[in-house]
Design a protein around this motif. Structure first.
Motif, PDB file in Angstrom:
ATOM      1  N   PRO A 111     -13.250  -9.452 -42.085  1.00  0.00           N
ATOM      2  CA  PRO A 111     -12.070 -10.126 -41.551  1.00  0.00           C
ATOM      3  C   PRO A 111     -11.351  -9.359 -40.447  1.00  0.00           C
ATOM      4  CG  PRO A 111     -11.537  -9.148 -43.652  1.00  0.00           C
ATOM      5  CD  PRO A 111     -12.980  -8.845 -43.413  1.00  0.00           C
ATOM      6  N   SER A 112     -12.023  -9.167 -39.329  1.00  0.00           N
ATOM      7  CA  SER A 112     -11.372  -8.658 -38.116  1.00  0.00           C
ATOM      8  C   SER A 112     -12.285  -8.965 -36.938  1.00  0.00           C
ATOM      9  CB  SER A 112     -11.126  -7.143 -38.175  1.00  0.00           C
ATOM     10  OG  SER A 112     -12.321  -6.438 -37.878  1.00  0.00           O
ATOM     11  N   LEU A 113     -11.735  -8.791 -35.755  1.00  0.00           N
ATOM     12  CA  LEU A 113     -12.542  -8.912 -34.544  1.00  0.00           C
ATOM     13  C   LEU A 113     -13.155  -7.542 -34.280  1.00  0.00           C
ATOM     14  CD1 LEU A 113     -10.074 -11.075 -32.418  1.00  0.00           C
ATOM     15  CD2 LEU A 113     -12.189 -11.830 -33.532  1.00  0.00           C
ATOM     16  N   LEU A 114     -14.300  -7.305 -34.886  1.00  0.00           N
ATOM     17  CA  LEU A 114     -14.962  -5.998 -34.713  1.00  0.00           C
ATOM     18  C   LEU A 114     -15.265  -5.762 -33.235  1.00  0.00           C
ATOM     19  CD1 LEU A 114     -17.358  -6.161 -37.793  1.00  0.00           C
ATOM     20  CD2 LEU A 114     -15.381  -4.644 -37.493  1.00  0.00           C
ATOM     21  N   PRO A 115     -15.165  -4.518 -32.757  1.00  0.00           N
ATOM     22  CA  PRO A 115     -15.067  -3.289 -33.544  1.00  0.00           C
ATOM     23  C   PRO A 115     -13.652  -2.917 -33.996  1.00  0.00           C
ATOM     24  CG  PRO A 115     -15.225  -2.742 -31.224  1.00  0.00           C
ATOM     25  CD  PRO A 115     -15.375  -4.248 -31.325  1.00  0.00           C
ATOM     26  N   ALA A 116     -12.662  -3.774 -33.759  1.00  0.00           N
ATOM     27  CA  ALA A 116     -11.304  -3.451 -34.216  1.00  0.00           C
ATOM     28  C   ALA A 116     -11.233  -3.569 -35.744  1.00  0.00           C
ATOM     29  CB  ALA A 116     -10.299  -4.415 -33.591  1.00  0.00           C
ATOM     30  N   PHE A 117     -10.489  -2.693 -36.334  1.00  0.00           N
ATOM     31  CA  PHE A 117     -10.135  -2.755 -37.752  1.00  0.00           C
ATOM     32  C   PHE A 117     -11.334  -2.845 -38.695  1.00  0.00           C
ATOM     33  CE2 PHE A 117      -6.632  -4.964 -35.403  1.00  0.00           C
ATOM     34  CZ  PHE A 117      -5.795  -3.869 -35.368  1.00  0.00           C
ATOM     35  N   LYS A 118     -12.201  -1.864 -38.603  1.00  0.00           N
ATOM     36  CA  LYS A 118     -13.239  -1.714 -39.627  1.00  0.00           C
ATOM     37  C   LYS A 118     -12.560  -1.295 -40.932  1.00  0.00           C
ATOM     38  CE  LYS A 118     -16.586  -0.224 -36.185  1.00  0.00           C
ATOM     39  NZ  LYS A 118     -17.363   0.897 -35.618  1.00  0.00           N
ATOM     40  N   GLY A 119     -13.226  -1.537 -42.054  1.00  0.00           N
ATOM     41  CA  GLY A 119     -12.696  -1.052 -43.334  1.00  0.00           C
ATOM     42  C   GLY A 119     -11.715  -2.018 -43.979  1.00  0.00           C
ATOM     43  N   LEU A 120     -10.793  -1.454 -44.743  1.00  0.00           N
ATOM     44  CA  LEU A 120      -9.914  -2.261 -45.609  1.00  0.00           C
ATOM     45  C   LEU A 120      -8.597  -2.624 -44.933  1.00  0.00           C
ATOM     46  CD1 LEU A 120     -10.388  -0.252 -48.939  1.00  0.00           C
ATOM     47  CD2 LEU A 120     -11.479  -2.427 -48.306  1.00  0.00           C
ATOM     48  N   HIS A 121      -7.872  -3.549 -45.565  1.00  0.00           N
ATOM     49  CA  HIS A 121      -6.504  -3.923 -45.185  1.00  0.00           C
ATOM     50  C   HIS A 121      -6.402  -4.335 -43.714  1.00  0.00           C
ATOM     51  CE1 HIS A 121      -5.773  -2.241 -49.082  1.00  0.00           C
ATOM     52  NE2 HIS A 121      -6.099  -1.021 -48.688  1.00  0.00           N
ATOM     53  N   THR A 122      -7.363  -5.112 -43.270  1.00  0.00           N
ATOM     54  CA  THR A 122      -7.443  -5.432 -41.846  1.00  0.00           C
ATOM     55  C   THR A 122      -6.253  -6.264 -41.368  1.00  0.00           C
ATOM     56  OG1 THR A 122      -8.719  -7.429 -42.298  1.00  0.00           O
ATOM     57  CG2 THR A 122      -9.967  -5.404 -41.915  1.00  0.00           C
ATOM     58  N   HIS A 123      -5.773  -7.159 -42.216  1.00  0.00           N
ATOM     59  CA  HIS A 123      -4.706  -8.058 -41.775  1.00  0.00           C
ATOM     60  C   HIS A 123      -3.406  -7.274 -41.562  1.00  0.00           C
ATOM     61  CE1 HIS A 123      -7.638 -11.054 -42.765  1.00  0.00           C
ATOM     62  NE2 HIS A 123      -7.659 -10.663 -44.028  1.00  0.00           N
ATOM     63  N   GLN A 124      -3.075  -6.422 -42.520  1.00  0.00           N
ATOM     64  CA  GLN A 124      -1.859  -5.618 -42.372  1.00  0.00           C
ATOM     65  C   GLN A 124      -1.979  -4.671 -41.179  1.00  0.00           C
ATOM     66  OE1 GLN A 124       1.044  -6.011 -44.271  1.00  0.00           O
ATOM     67  NE2 GLN A 124       1.762  -4.825 -42.493  1.00  0.00           N
ATOM     68  N   ARG A 125      -3.157  -4.106 -41.007  1.00  0.00           N
ATOM     69  CA  ARG A 125      -3.343  -3.174 -39.891  1.00  0.00           C
ATOM     70  C   ARG A 125      -3.239  -3.896 -38.545  1.00  0.00           C
ATOM     71  NH1 ARG A 125      -8.826  -1.173 -41.433  1.00  0.00           N
ATOM     72  NH2 ARG A 125      -8.815  -0.005 -39.506  1.00  0.00           N
ATOM     73  N   ALA A 126      -3.728  -5.141 -38.480  1.00  0.00           N
ATOM     74  CA  ALA A 126      -3.597  -5.909 -37.235  1.00  0.00           C
ATOM     75  C   ALA A 126      -2.118  -6.189 -36.956  1.00  0.00           C
ATOM     76  CB  ALA A 126      -4.379  -7.208 -37.343  1.00  0.00           C
ATOM     77  N   LEU A 127      -1.377  -6.531 -37.998  1.00  0.00           N
ATOM     78  CA  LEU A 127       0.062  -6.786 -37.825  1.00  0.00           C
ATOM     79  C   LEU A 127       0.786  -5.512 -37.392  1.00  0.00           C
ATOM     80  CD1 LEU A 127       0.686  -9.032 -40.973  1.00  0.00           C
ATOM     81  CD2 LEU A 127       0.766  -9.762 -38.574  1.00  0.00           C
ATOM     82  N   ASP A 128       0.457  -4.405 -38.057  1.00  0.00           N
ATOM     83  CA  ASP A 128       1.114  -3.128 -37.734  1.00  0.00           C
ATOM     84  C   ASP A 128       0.829  -2.711 -36.296  1.00  0.00           C
ATOM     85  OD1 ASP A 128       2.014  -3.074 -40.317  1.00  0.00           O
ATOM     86  OD2 ASP A 128       0.562  -1.576 -41.025  1.00  0.00           O
ATOM     87  N   ALA A 129      -0.338  -3.090 -35.795  1.00  0.00           N
ATOM     88  CA  ALA A 129      -0.720  -2.709 -34.423  1.00  0.00           C
ATOM     89  C   ALA A 129      -0.138  -3.663 -33.392  1.00  0.00           C
ATOM     90  CB  ALA A 129      -2.245  -2.686 -34.311  1.00  0.00           C
ATOM     91  N   GLY A 130       0.549  -4.717 -33.867  1.00  0.00           N
ATOM     92  CA  GLY A 130       1.133  -5.679 -32.937  1.00  0.00           C
ATOM     93  C   GLY A 130       0.101  -6.585 -32.280  1.00  0.00           C
ATOM     94  N   ALA A 131      -1.034  -6.777 -32.933  1.00  0.00           N
ATOM     95  CA  ALA A 131      -2.076  -7.633 -32.357  1.00  0.00           C
ATOM     96  C   ALA A 131      -1.560  -9.069 -32.224  1.00  0.00           C
ATOM     97  CB  ALA A 131      -3.311  -7.607 -33.255  1.00  0.00           C
ATOM     98  N   THR A 132      -1.937  -9.724 -31.137  1.00  0.00           N
ATOM     99  CA  THR A 132      -1.572 -11.137 -30.978  1.00  0.00           C
ATOM    100  C   THR A 132      -2.725 -12.036 -31.402  1.00  0.00           C
ATOM    101  OG1 THR A 132      -2.332 -11.053 -28.691  1.00  0.00           O
ATOM    102  CG2 THR A 132       0.023 -10.684 -29.088  1.00  0.00           C
TER     103      THR A 132
END
Ligand code: GRF
Length: 218
Positions: A111-132
């Motif tokens: 559940p991410s647009l690889l290669p961004a956010f490999k591994g766990l908790h991808t949704h929270q990490r995308a939010l924390d990074a300010g991804a649009t």
């Protein structure tokens, strides 16, 4: 001949369910030869059994080390003779030695647009990074966690006010068709892994297939 799928799942099994439903509906030319989990309580195993399929828990704690667990799991998978192993929410690392001989015959949905956010908790990490934008990827499995060649992606907007639960739910609704479309392409023999990357219709792909660009999934 329809594609023989072995599905690995650790939890809920909604991706397994859409595969089963598509096969029943006649929209995916495949059969599921069984479901395997590292957890005895995985809902995915219940879904497989409800569909009349073999479902097995091969639990790490019953083995002395990771290599022994991998060996048991992949021995069981090989006995079922799948054409393709589908990791659909399988949350356990697999050793490089058992993966080496299966290049191009094992895929994962992440559940991410690889290669961004490999591994766990991808949704929270995308939010924390300010991804649009966020989304999901289907990729061939290699020894690098979530690092194998990407076959296809679905892009999903991050909306104002999103939290991880909302974003995850939105991504999931795109994961399901993404996985199915990718499986259809593989079943049709249109997607293959070569030494130099993913090939689509006999040519090296210049990037992941995009689910939103439906003409590329025609
Ligand atoms: C999905 O988000 C998948 O991308 C990730 O784990 C989740 C599995 O969901 N790898 P489910 O068990 O198929 O419902």
């Amino acid at each position: 001949m329809s594609l023989r799928l072995a599905v690995l799942a650790s939890g809920r099994g909604s991706n397994l369910q859409v595969i089963l439903d598509a096969i029943t509906a006649g929209t995916l030319d495949a059969e599921v030869v069984g479901a395997w989990s590292d957890r005895g309580d995985a809902q995915a195993l219940v879904r497989a059994r409800d569909a009349g399929l073999p479902a097995y828990a091969i639990r790490p704690r019953d083995f002395t080390d990771r290599a022994a667990h991998d060996h048991a799991l992949f021995g069981a998978l090989d006995a079922a003779a799948p054409d393709l192993i589908v990791c659909a929410g399988y949350m356990r690392l697999i050793g490089a030695d058992v993966l080496a001989s299966r290049a191009g015959r094992m895929i994962n949905i992440h559940p991410s647009l690889l290669p961004a956010f490999k591994g766990l908790h991808t949704h929270q990490r995308a939010l924390d990074a300010g991804a649009t934008e966020h989304g999901a990827s289907v990729h061939y499995v290699t020894a690098e966690l979530d690092g194998g060649p990407v076959i296809a992606q679905a892009r999903v907007p991050v909306l104002p006010g999103d939290d991880a639960a909302h974003l995850s739910a939105r991504v999931l609704t795109h994961e399901h068709p993404l996985l199915l479309e990718t499986l259809r392409w593989i079943a049709a023999g249109r997607v293959r892994l070569h030494e130099d990357g993913v090939h689509v219709d006999g040519r090296r792909a210049d990037g992941p297939l995009q689910l939103a660009a439906t003409r590329r999934f025609a």
